[in-house]
Design an enzyme around this catalytic site. Sequence first.
Site, PDB file in Angstrom:
ATOM      1  CG  HIS A 115       5.726   3.826  31.219  1.00  0.00           C
ATOM      2  ND1 HIS A 115       5.270   2.535  31.741  1.00  0.00           N
ATOM      3  CD2 HIS A 115       4.817   4.842  32.710  1.00  0.00           C
ATOM      4  CE1 HIS A 115       4.051   1.978  32.660  1.00  0.00           C
ATOM      5  NE2 HIS A 115       4.035   3.321  33.408  1.00  0.00           N
ATOM      6  CG  ASP A 117       8.108  -0.125  31.795  1.00  0.00           C
ATOM      7  OD1 ASP A 117       7.451   0.760  30.767  1.00  0.00           O
ATOM      8  OD2 ASP A 117       8.726  -0.195  32.696  1.00  0.00           O
ATOM      9  CD  GLU A 182       7.091   4.528  35.405  1.00  0.00           C
ATOM     10  OE1 GLU A 182       7.080   5.196  36.722  1.00  0.00           O
ATOM     11  OE2 GLU A 182       6.514   3.165  35.239  1.00  0.00           O
ATOM     12  CD  GLU A 183       5.384   0.325  36.311  1.00  0.00           C
ATOM     13  OE1 GLU A 183       5.575   0.661  37.374  1.00  0.00           O
ATOM     14  OE2 GLU A 183       4.053   0.651  35.953  1.00  0.00           O
TER      15      GLU A 183
END
Lengths: 468, 468
Positions: A115, A117, A182-183
Amino acid sequence: MNSITLVCLLLCTGVSSFRFEELTQYVNSHEEEFIETLRQWIAVESDSSDVTKRPDLHRMMDMTAEKLRLVGGSVEMVDVGTQALPNGSSLALPKVVTARFGEDPSKRTVCVYGHVDVQPAKKEDGWATDPYELTDIDGNLYGRGASDNKAPVLAWIHTVEVYKALNIDLPVNVKFIIEGMEETGSNGLDDMIVAQKDSFFSDVDYIIISDCVWLSRRPALTYGTRGNCYFFAEVEGPKKDLHSGVYGGTVMEPMTDLISILGADLLRQLKTLHIIRLCFGCSTKLFPLDSSKVDLLAHRWRHPTVSIHGIEGAFSSPGTKTVIPAKVIAKFSIRQVPNMDPAVVEKQVTDYLHSVFAKRKSPNKLNITMVIGAKPWLADPKHPLYEAGKAAVKRVFAVEPDLIREGGTIPIARTFQDVTGKSIIMLPIGGFDDGLHSQNEKISRYNYMEGTKLFIAYLHEVSQIKKY
Amino acid sequence: MNSITLVCLLLCTGVSSFRFEELTQYVNSHEEEFIETLRQWIAVESDSSDVTKRPDLHRMMDMTAEKLRLVGGSVEMVDVGTQALPNGSSLALPKVVTARFGEDPSKRTVCVYGHVDVQPAKKEDGWATDPYELTDIDGNLYGRGASDNKAPVLAWIHTVEVYKALNIDLPVNVKFIIEGMEETGSNGLDDMIVAQKDSFFSDVDYIIISDCVWLSRRPALTYGTRGNCYFFAEVEGPKKDLHSGVYGGTVMEPMTDLISILGADLLRQLKTLHIIRLCFGCSTKLFPLDSSKVDLLAHRWRHPTVSIHGIEGAFSSPGTKTVIPAKVIAKFSIRQVPNMDPAVVEKQVTDYLHSVFAKRKSPNKLNITMVIGAKPWLADPKHPLYEAGKAAVKRVFAVEPDLIREGGTIPIARTFQDVTGKSIIMLPIGGFDDGLHSQNEKISRYNYMEGTKLFIAYLHEVSQIKKY
């Protein structure tokens, strides 16, 4: 060393014509170039939790796609729909970037997940440097997202690039799936995986995730993660903030309600709910100084826990302000372990906090929302994927890896496992002290470069796995 | 109507040559000019709690001095020293502005106290308009500090200005003492009052404070305030923020410690400390809908209370962040009532929170600091100052005023009383719904203009008070 390892090592060394020296030499001579690309990626504030940063996040996905195209991949940007915002409006999710390198049916196919982000970061949080300007101090490359997860994603892309640059055939077909949420819980990705189960994933043998860190200075292979149920507990009272002198003592204050249910009542849960007891129990009992190494790791990997991250809506600046905040939102998360189900955790936490709140007879409104519900994940560390990992670590670092689990969460691991049925390995290259989610996040030059070499070696080792 | 009121009314009407009509006519014809001055004052972000705004605060004091000079006052700017900051450094306090209009020994002398610093305000706190740009909506003038306390200070200055413009002798000598640290506890002012007890204050008969609001649409005279003990409770743990997945369950989290002592333990105080029991008791028991009017006002004026304003250092933005904050500082304040001593409150709160914290056996460090310790104040509402107030209200508004106390704190009232021994009246002109310390603070054109007329009338009524 067990017999499987022995077989693997015999297969992986000597016999092959693996031109590892040339590949690592190329990495060494392109270090500054690889760091420059990382610098460009770090400069993008791709904070997925902040909707005002969404344009940056879209740009980050475009840059990722462009980089993958540049090294020869067949790239697609997959629309995964929109995100519903608390105010009722919706916002486009960042597209998921997929890429393909090679389609040789005689070869294994791996799919690398990552990811681009990042977690929020502001200089004033206590960073020594601008979090969005990669800064090299004594061989450590500081910047938000450096280790989580931009450098590992780039190391994988560079892996393919290095093979191609030296005109060496990739030992396996390589696919990429890179997301930008993702976060905050990988919004949209679950549905996409379900939708592409029989297309994109049909020829994938193994899924590789490099979104975690080593436990010590020794490289590690990761075979489990905790899940994460992230809650907003909102207490809403007066229409606007009130003067605490003028109104103090005559209104039930939302902040008092909130602190009370988070504090007094979470402790009371010790006597009521088994699962929640576990969660809240361990953070009040455990501390490294009192714990053996086994206890410590058990509490990091195998027990649930709760963390209260902060409160939105209350006074949070330096100095003093005599205000009764009108609406306050506590943010807390519960890391669960295998056999805990987010849906059950959601119901238990919501019911419990509401029942405690009801006893206060407060006229204020309580609203509990689980905004992330990511499941834990567990793999078999004896699987050949892990044997290949051991061989690759041994080749690059000349040591045996630690076999570890991860206290954090990679939300999508469990979905990959449940939906695609593919075997998964987590192959970290981040350092134990990289400070993920914290101030002064970094990755070292060493981990970035040697990590790239590890991935180069790993593709070779995976190509040697016999079909069962 | 009692006999004192009757005597006062007889003295104040008919017999005097008070040219009230001319004075009020002047106010009416200068409304826009008075509002323009307020606009210039509101534009200065004189937030005394934010040390980075100190230059604005110094500028605000300069503007105040300049305005007083312009209307003919003998002005001084008094250096009251420096402020010690938590980091060990010190910062110059804003100078206190004093002014004098008239020195006729045959007249009474009043001293008007006010402040030109403000509470923090940011547009994003939920203001409909820029808090530092005075905005007129339907006759309400919105802006931080509009009611607390810039418009009342200007109304007093305009009062003197109006008398002078019409060449009418001031009926009393008027002194001003205007400070810039009221919102953070009037730092430096106590010492200055002690130092000038026998100089500036020697010829002062009465002190007038207009730093509060009416209780309803009816004008009010205020004869008491609560005190304020403002605390920082800081819990410090890891050297930096930690990833809650990686470290959750293995460290004692400062946030958990803090919430626990604020929540669980403040409730437990119900059984231990008498004074604290009162404080924390009422905010969990009282709510207007369940209370009679008498109960409600008693809890607003006569009982202590506690408010938790917020937490510095934790995650406070929208969205999600999975962090274990390393250092968190709760801000809470206790409004005390007569016979409560801030020094005793400080010791009891500090001792109690430390004893509760000690039971947690946390490796983190707790630090309790009382950053404001302002005493409550109480006057005799039968004093001639209040009779004069009733007469002035009756003249301007044709109603009897409410006689009220104030839930908030004007820290310096008690010091004036204790040090100078002078009689004090609080004569508010702010509306009950002005939103002091809150979003969308305002004063209405009506209150600003009629309030100025009230002050004009009040100076006359005070001049009629017989010496005892």
